[in-house]
Design an enzyme around this catalytic site. Structure first.
Site, PDB file in Angstrom:
ATOM      1  N   ASP A  56       0.837  -1.205   0.000  1.00 47.08           N
ATOM      2  CA  ASP A  56       0.000   0.000   0.000  1.00 47.08           C
ATOM      3  C   ASP A  56       0.875   1.259   0.000  1.00 47.08           C
ATOM      4  OD1 ASP A  56       0.901  -0.161   2.593  1.00 47.08           O
ATOM      5  OD2 ASP A  56      -1.071   0.061   3.528  1.00 47.08           O
ATOM      6  N   SER A  57       2.200   1.082   0.031  1.00 44.21           N
ATOM      7  CA  SER A  57       3.118   2.206  -0.194  1.00 44.21           C
ATOM      8  C   SER A  57       2.834   2.855  -1.544  1.00 44.21           C
ATOM      9  CB  SER A  57       4.580   1.730  -0.148  1.00 44.21           C
ATOM     10  OG  SER A  57       4.767   0.613  -0.998  1.00 44.21           O
ATOM     11  N   ASP A  95      -1.117  -6.154  -0.345  1.00 41.36           N
ATOM     12  CA  ASP A  95      -1.472  -5.581   0.960  1.00 41.36           C
ATOM     13  C   ASP A  95      -2.974  -5.401   1.111  1.00 41.36           C
ATOM     14  OD1 ASP A  95       0.718  -5.183   2.596  1.00 41.36           O
ATOM     15  OD2 ASP A  95       1.158  -3.176   1.837  1.00 41.36           O
ATOM     16  N   LYS A 125      -0.993  -9.463   2.678  1.00 47.18           N
ATOM     17  CA  LYS A 125      -0.230  -8.997   3.840  1.00 47.18           C
ATOM     18  C   LYS A 125      -1.110  -8.074   4.652  1.00 47.18           C
ATOM     19  CE  LYS A 125       3.322  -5.876   3.621  1.00 47.18           C
ATOM     20  NZ  LYS A 125       2.839  -4.780   4.473  1.00 47.18           N
ATOM     21  N   GLU A 194       9.586  -4.261  10.020  1.00 48.40           N
ATOM     22  CA  GLU A 194       9.949  -2.942   9.472  1.00 48.40           C
ATOM     23  C   GLU A 194      10.429  -1.996  10.576  1.00 48.40           C
ATOM     24  OE1 GLU A 194       7.045  -0.975   6.963  1.00 48.40           O
ATOM     25  OE2 GLU A 194       8.288   0.831   6.826  1.00 48.40           O
TER      26      GLU A 194
HETATM   27  O1  KIV Z   1       3.609  -1.106   1.594  1.00 53.29           O
HETATM   28  C1  KIV Z   1       4.769  -1.538   1.476  1.00 53.29           C
HETATM   29  O2  KIV Z   1       5.447  -1.320   0.466  1.00 53.29           O
HETATM   30  C2  KIV Z   1       5.308  -2.340   2.564  1.00 53.29           C
HETATM   31  C3  KIV Z   1       6.773  -2.627   2.529  1.00 53.29           C
HETATM   32  C4  KIV Z   1       7.513  -1.414   2.859  1.00 53.29           C
HETATM   33  C5  KIV Z   1       7.124  -3.777   3.393  1.00 53.29           C
HETATM   34  O3  KIV Z   1       4.604  -2.709   3.454  1.00 53.29           O
END
Ligand code: KIV
Length: 286
Positions: A56-57, A95, A125, A194
């Site tokens: 979700d980044s 995510d 995730k 993280e």
């Molecule tokens: O959202 C994301 O990209 C993440 C990674 C930084 C592990 O959760």
């Protein structure tokens, strides 16, 4: 140095990586993981990676949002499907965004099922430790493989007040260890750690029986993940301490845009070779 067990399927990089292969990689060759949000990027990274995360980044990296909080399930599904179309080898994990799983295990199942069905990815995730154990157990018992995420949890930025590294105080460190144990016991096949102090990430790695995947964590983790746009240098501005830049894609794009602009302004582009129906250059007789 201890003998490293290879990850199953290693050496046959075209074979799809399964959830079991990731789970069984504990103590083996470090797992290589990157984020991906689009088909061409997935195609470029796929052969080098064991796992591609549609994180979700993407809210911040692709959409320019200030945090991951506004990211929606529909955004995750659209980008998840795009990445699955580009990945033939790596396990694709998507995510669950903020608000799509915290309410109840049933809500988490409903939304995880949509992600699996509508993207074709292999797992989801979610962020959270002990508090999410019941939900992880509910999902994994019903056929949804879960990658857990402990330590710094960006979806909790409003509660935590920032992105500073976790686990500096003993009580917080113990809570993070308990989180990692709880999500493992609940059935997570691996755990992202993280933004925690390095000795804590190493301790968790030697404590839990599933692989740890570190970001801003420790070289002792069973695998590493970075946000692709950070490590490729697509993003401008502040580079977090835990990122190593492997390319300057943003710089190359800027230079290419400048060269294109100069060509257009000087009428050097398009050239004859780019035109339809343009007269062919005359071949001299003789
Ligand atoms: O959202 C994301 O990209 C993440 C990674 C930084 C592990 O959760």
């Amino acid at each position: 140095m201890s003998a490293r067990r290879p990850i199953p399927g290693e050496g046959e990089r075209s074979k799809p990586v399964t959830v079991s292969a990731i789970r069984n990689a504990k103590g083996g060759e470090p797992l290589v993981c990157l984020t991906a949000y689009t088909t061409p990027v997935a195609q470029a990274l796929d052969a080098s990676c064991d796992l591609l995360l549609v994180g979700d980044s993407l809210g911040m990296v692709v959409y320019g949002l200030d945090s991951t909080i506004p990211v929606t399930l529909d955004m995750m599904i659209a980008h998840g499907a795009a990445v699955v179309r580009g990945a033939k080898h790596a396990l694709v994990v998507v995510d669950l965004p903020f608000g799509a799983y915290q309410e109840s295990p049933a809500q988490a199942f409903r939304n995880a099922a949509r992600i699996l069905a509508e993207t074709g990815c292999g797992a989801v995730k979610l962020e959270g430790g002990a508090v999410m154990a019941e939900t992880i157990n509910f999902l994994t018992q019903r056929g949804v493989p879960v990658l857990a995420h402990v330590g710094l949890q960006p979806q909790s930025v409003n509660a935590l007040g920032g992105y500073a590294a976790r686990g500096k105080q003993a009580a917080e460190a113990e809570a993070i260890v308990a989180d990692a144990r709880a999500v493992t016991d609940a059935g997570a096949f691996a755990v992202v750690i993280e933004g925690v102090v390095a000795p804590l990430a190493a301790r968790i790695t030697s404590t839990i029986r599933v692989p740890t995947i570190g970001i801003g964590a420790s070289a002792e983790c069973d695998g590493q993940i970075l946000v692709t746009d950070d490590m490729m240098g697509v993003t401008f501005g502040h580079v977090p301490k835990f990122v190593r830049r492997y390319a300057d894609v943003g710089g190359s794009m800027k230079a290419a845009a400048e060269a294109y602009a100069a060509d257009v302004r000087a009428r050097r582009f398009p050239g004859e070779e780019h035109l339809y129906g343009a007269p062919k250059p005359k071949v001299a007789a003789g």
